[in-house]
Design an enzyme around this catalytic site. Structure first.
Site, PDB file in Angstrom:
ATOM      1  N   PRO A   9       0.762  -1.292  -0.116  1.00  0.00           N
ATOM      2  CA  PRO A   9       0.035  -0.080  -0.038  1.00  0.00           C
ATOM      3  C   PRO A   9       1.001   1.205  -0.138  1.00  0.00           C
ATOM      4  O   PRO A   9       1.984   1.444   0.572  1.00  0.00           O
ATOM      5  CB  PRO A   9      -0.826  -0.023   1.319  1.00  0.00           C
ATOM      6  CG  PRO A   9      -0.128  -1.085   2.212  1.00  0.00           C
ATOM      7  CD  PRO A   9       0.616  -1.960   1.161  1.00  0.00           C
ATOM      8  N   ASN A  10       0.209   2.413  -0.744  1.00  0.00           N
ATOM      9  CA  ASN A  10       0.981   3.584  -1.011  1.00  0.00           C
ATOM     10  C   ASN A  10       2.081   3.737  -1.589  1.00  0.00           C
ATOM     11  O   ASN A  10       2.640   4.725  -1.979  1.00  0.00           O
ATOM     12  CB  ASN A  10       0.994   4.188   0.385  1.00  0.00           C
ATOM     13  CG  ASN A  10      -0.231   4.591   1.411  1.00  0.00           C
ATOM     14  OD1 ASN A  10      -1.135   4.891   0.893  1.00  0.00           O
ATOM     15  ND2 ASN A  10      -0.173   3.610   2.439  1.00  0.00           N
ATOM     16  N   ARG A  17       5.247  11.007  -2.553  1.00  0.00           N
ATOM     17  CA  ARG A  17       5.072  10.672  -1.042  1.00  0.00           C
ATOM     18  C   ARG A  17       6.345  10.792  -0.343  1.00  0.00           C
ATOM     19  O   ARG A  17       7.367  10.126  -0.584  1.00  0.00           O
ATOM     20  CB  ARG A  17       4.584   9.246  -1.023  1.00  0.00           C
ATOM     21  CG  ARG A  17       4.646   8.575   0.340  1.00  0.00           C
ATOM     22  CD  ARG A  17       4.209   7.196   0.265  1.00  0.00           C
ATOM     23  NE  ARG A  17       4.149   6.692   1.650  1.00  0.00           N
ATOM     24  CZ  ARG A  17       4.290   5.179   2.103  1.00  0.00           C
ATOM     25  NH1 ARG A  17       4.906   4.434   1.079  1.00  0.00           N
ATOM     26  NH2 ARG A  17       4.284   4.934   3.256  1.00  0.00           N
ATOM     27  N   TYR A  22      11.256   8.374   0.709  1.00  0.00           N
ATOM     28  CA  TYR A  22      11.386   7.232  -0.067  1.00  0.00           C
ATOM     29  C   TYR A  22      11.782   7.521  -1.325  1.00  0.00           C
ATOM     30  O   TYR A  22      11.782   6.938  -2.116  1.00  0.00           O
ATOM     31  CB  TYR A  22       9.789   7.025  -0.265  1.00  0.00           C
ATOM     32  CG  TYR A  22       9.226   6.441   0.858  1.00  0.00           C
ATOM     33  CD1 TYR A  22       9.665   5.332   1.603  1.00  0.00           C
ATOM     34  CD2 TYR A  22       8.259   7.055   1.598  1.00  0.00           C
ATOM     35  CE1 TYR A  22       8.909   4.585   3.005  1.00  0.00           C
ATOM     36  CE2 TYR A  22       7.333   6.661   2.714  1.00  0.00           C
ATOM     37  CZ  TYR A  22       7.798   5.577   3.426  1.00  0.00           C
ATOM     38  OH  TYR A  22       7.405   5.382   4.409  1.00  0.00           O
ATOM     39  N   ASN A  74       7.930  -5.619  -1.195  1.00  0.00           N
ATOM     40  CA  ASN A  74       8.025  -4.726   0.019  1.00  0.00           C
ATOM     41  C   ASN A  74       6.645  -4.534   0.344  1.00  0.00           C
ATOM     42  O   ASN A  74       5.802  -4.129  -0.313  1.00  0.00           O
ATOM     43  CB  ASN A  74       8.633  -3.207  -0.734  1.00  0.00           C
ATOM     44  CG  ASN A  74       8.281  -2.058   0.519  1.00  0.00           C
ATOM     45  OD1 ASN A  74       7.889  -2.290   1.601  1.00  0.00           O
ATOM     46  ND2 ASN A  74       8.807  -0.964  -0.196  1.00  0.00           N
ATOM     47  N   ALA A  77       3.313  -0.672   4.705  1.00  0.00           N
ATOM     48  CA  ALA A  77       2.632  -0.809   6.074  1.00  0.00           C
ATOM     49  C   ALA A  77       2.075  -2.081   6.610  1.00  0.00           C
ATOM     50  O   ALA A  77       2.251  -2.454   7.750  1.00  0.00           O
ATOM     51  CB  ALA A  77       1.471   0.029   6.190  1.00  0.00           C
ATOM     52  N   GLU A  98      12.627  -9.405   1.463  1.00  0.00           N
ATOM     53  CA  GLU A  98      11.979  -8.379   1.966  1.00  0.00           C
ATOM     54  C   GLU A  98      12.660  -7.046   1.600  1.00  0.00           C
ATOM     55  O   GLU A  98      13.918  -6.901   2.080  1.00  0.00           O
ATOM     56  CB  GLU A  98      11.708  -8.632   3.595  1.00  0.00           C
ATOM     57  CG  GLU A  98      11.069  -7.369   4.085  1.00  0.00           C
ATOM     58  CD  GLU A  98      10.847  -7.498   5.739  1.00  0.00           C
ATOM     59  OE1 GLU A  98      11.059  -8.853   6.129  1.00  0.00           O
ATOM     60  OE2 GLU A  98      10.572  -6.609   6.377  1.00  0.00           O
ATOM     61  N   HIS A 100      12.858  -2.717   2.035  1.00  0.00           N
ATOM     62  CA  HIS A 100      12.029  -1.455   2.402  1.00  0.00           C
ATOM     63  C   HIS A 100      13.167  -0.439   1.791  1.00  0.00           C
ATOM     64  O   HIS A 100      14.323  -0.485   2.074  1.00  0.00           O
ATOM     65  CB  HIS A 100      12.080  -1.300   3.914  1.00  0.00           C
ATOM     66  CG  HIS A 100      11.390  -2.383   4.321  1.00  0.00           C
ATOM     67  ND1 HIS A 100       9.885  -2.144   4.338  1.00  0.00           N
ATOM     68  CD2 HIS A 100      11.498  -3.551   5.194  1.00  0.00           C
ATOM     69  CE1 HIS A 100       9.416  -3.634   4.879  1.00  0.00           C
ATOM     70  NE2 HIS A 100      10.710  -4.026   5.620  1.00  0.00           N
ATOM     71  N   ARG A 107      13.397   4.980  12.122  1.00  0.00           N
ATOM     72  CA  ARG A 107      12.046   5.488  12.423  1.00  0.00           C
ATOM     73  C   ARG A 107      11.288   5.262  13.565  1.00  0.00           C
ATOM     74  O   ARG A 107      11.833   4.698  14.569  1.00  0.00           O
ATOM     75  CB  ARG A 107      11.342   5.065  10.986  1.00  0.00           C
ATOM     76  CG  ARG A 107      12.104   5.730   9.732  1.00  0.00           C
ATOM     77  CD  ARG A 107      11.366   5.226   8.406  1.00  0.00           C
ATOM     78  NE  ARG A 107      10.242   6.094   8.462  1.00  0.00           N
ATOM     79  CZ  ARG A 107       9.143   6.186   7.311  1.00  0.00           C
ATOM     80  NH1 ARG A 107       9.348   5.056   6.341  1.00  0.00           N
ATOM     81  NH2 ARG A 107       8.199   6.620   7.303  1.00  0.00           N
TER      82      ARG A 107
END
Ligand code: DQA
Length: 146
Positions: A9-10, A17, A22, A74, A77, A98, A100, A107
Site C-alpha cells: 500500500p501507498n 510521497r 522514499y 515490499n 505498512a 523483503e 524497504h 524511524r
C-alpha cells in the site's frame, strides 16, 4: 514467471510521497528499470502493486501455481501488521527477499516489528530504490544456482 515483484500500500504514490523517506523516483520508473535488468539476464518478472491486503495475498497464491521461483516483496505498512500475508507466503513455500526503501530502524518504534523478516531469505532496507536492484541480484543468483 520467474520472479514476482510485489509492492504494498501507498507505494503507488512514490515520487511525491514523503520524498525525504522514499526518494523522488516513481514506482513506474523503478519497475521499468528492474524489469529491464531482469530481461537482460533472461528472466521473466511480473510486477504488482496493491493497496489492499487481499490483492497482495491473491498474487502470492497465484505465484504458487504459475511456477514463480522467487519473490521480491515490499509489504509497506503491512510489514508491521499482516499475519495473513505472512501465512500466504508460507503456504507457497517460495523464497523471497523483503525490501524497504527507508531504514525502518531509524524511524518510529512500530516500524521495527516485521512479520516477514524471520521467514525471508534476506532483508534489504535503507538504500532507497537501489534496494530493489540488490534484491534482484540476489534473486538472479538464487535462481541460477538451482
Ligand atoms: C516501507 C516502510 C514501511 O514502514 C512503510 O509503511 C511503507 C514503506 C519502506 O519501503 O520503507 O509504506 O516499507
Amino acid at each position: 514467471m520467474d520472479i514476482l515483484f510485489l509492492n504494498g500500500p501507498n507505494l503507488n504514490m512514490l515520487g511525491t510521497r514523503e520524498p525525504e523517506q522514499y526518494g523522488t523516483q516513481t514506482l513506474s520508473d523503478i519497475v521499468a528499470h528492474i524489469e529491464a535488468l531482469a530481461t537482460e539476464v533472461g528472466l521473466s518478472i511480473e510486477h504488482h502493486q496493491d493497496n489492499s491486503e487481499a490483492g497482495l495475498i491473491d498474487k502470492v497464491h497465484a505465484a504458487s501455481k504459475n511456477g514463480t521461483k522467487y519473490m521480491i516483496i515490499n509489504p509497506a505498512a503491512f510489514t508491521h501488521t499482516s499475519v495473513a500475508l505472512r501465512d500466504a507466503i508460507l503456504a507457497t513455500g517460495i523464497a523471497f527477499t523483503e525490501v524497504h526503501l527507508s531504514n525502518v530502524y531509524k524511524r518510529e518504534e512500530f516500524r521495527k516489528q516485521s512479520y516477514f523478516s524471520d521467514i525471508a531469505e534476506g532483508v534489504i532496507l535503507g538504500f532507497g530504490a537501489q534496494g530493489y536492484e540488490f534484491a534482484l541480484n540476489a534473486a538472479i543468483k538464487y535462481i541460477k544456482e538451482r
